[in-house]
Design an enzyme around this catalytic site. Structure first.
Site, PDB file in Angstrom:
ATOM      1  N   HIS A   1       0.852  -1.071   0.019  1.00  0.00           N
ATOM      2  CA  HIS A   1       0.203  -0.249  -0.159  1.00  0.00           C
ATOM      3  C   HIS A   1       1.316   1.105   0.069  1.00  0.00           C
ATOM      4  CE1 HIS A   1      -3.119  -2.725   2.199  1.00  0.00           C
ATOM      5  NE2 HIS A   1      -3.240  -2.893   1.051  1.00  0.00           N
TER       6      HIS A   1
ATOM      7  N   TYR B   1      -2.013   0.282  14.162  1.00  0.00           N
ATOM      8  CA  TYR B   1      -1.247   1.036  13.022  1.00  0.00           C
ATOM      9  C   TYR B   1      -2.031   2.433  13.833  1.00  0.00           C
ATOM     10  CZ  TYR B   1      -4.696  -0.165   9.772  1.00  0.00           C
ATOM     11  OH  TYR B   1      -5.805  -0.080   9.884  1.00  0.00           O
TER      12      TYR B   1
ATOM     13  N   GLU C   1      -5.819   5.411  -1.160  1.00  0.00           N
ATOM     14  CA  GLU C   1      -5.460   4.153  -0.979  1.00  0.00           C
ATOM     15  C   GLU C   1      -4.837   3.964  -2.233  1.00  0.00           C
ATOM     16  OE1 GLU C   1      -5.614   1.926   1.978  1.00  0.00           O
ATOM     17  OE2 GLU C   1      -5.775   4.124   3.487  1.00  0.00           O
TER      18      GLU C   1
END
Length: 186
Positions: free
Chosen positions: A59, A126, A137
């Protein structure tokens, strides 16, 4: 709050470990303190749970830093620095991998793609510097041969390949993502 770890070769990436205070009653861990991360204004915290063999990534965020903390289990972390490719100072990504265990953490700056493979059942906390809205994203194929992350072999999955989401399985090659980002002016 943290113990030091060997430094990263990637600019802005930092590794450390949470200090655990334990006795016969149990333990206490301080996960995050603003003074230890003055350049990362974290605004959201998440917990991800993965079974062994799950791979999440790779990502990329254009506007977000991440702080990953392993709460339980072990993760093989892959970082792919795309900043040289995006700003024209390099033609290939810079790659760094590291295994993180319980209480270890990594700060991942904007422009560094990231993914992890759960080596054991894994709980990952996270913190991020932007609230999730989906517009930041991005991703590319975890197994792109142009990147060649040396993911560990898996024995616990039916075909020896990691378990991925449909989105991660459909991510394009890195070259396609770079073309898109350059055309967007990222």
């Amino acid at each position: 709050m943290t113990a030091t770890r060997p430094p990263s070769s990637l600019p802005g990436v930092r590794y450390g470990a949470i200090v655990r205070h334990a006795d016969t009653r149990g333990s206490f861990r301080e996960l995050w303190r603003a003074g230890d991360f003055p350049d990362e204004p974290f605004v959201q915290a998440n917990v991800s749970a993965s079974t062994a063999g799950v791979l999440r990534g790779l990502h990329l965020h254009r506007r977000q830093d991440d702080l990953w903390i392993v709460a339980d289990g072990r993760a093989f972390v892959a970082l792919v620095d795309l900043r040289p490719m995006l700003d024209g100072s390099g033609t290939a990504p810079l790659i760094e991998t590291r295994e993180l265990g319980v209480d270890e953490w990594v700060v991942i700056p904007t422009g560094v793609a990231h993914g992890f493979l759960a080596l054991d059942p894994l709980q990952l906390i996270y913190l991020v510097t932007n609230e999730y809205d989906g517009s930041d994203e991005l991703g590319f194929a975890w197994d792109d041969p142009a990147v060649a992350v040396d993911w560990p072999a898996l024995a616990g999955t039916p075909d020896g390949r990691p378990i991925t989401s449909e989105r991660d399985a459909a991510n394009p090659p890195l070259a396609d993502l770079v073309v898109r980002l350059r055309s967007d002016g990222a």
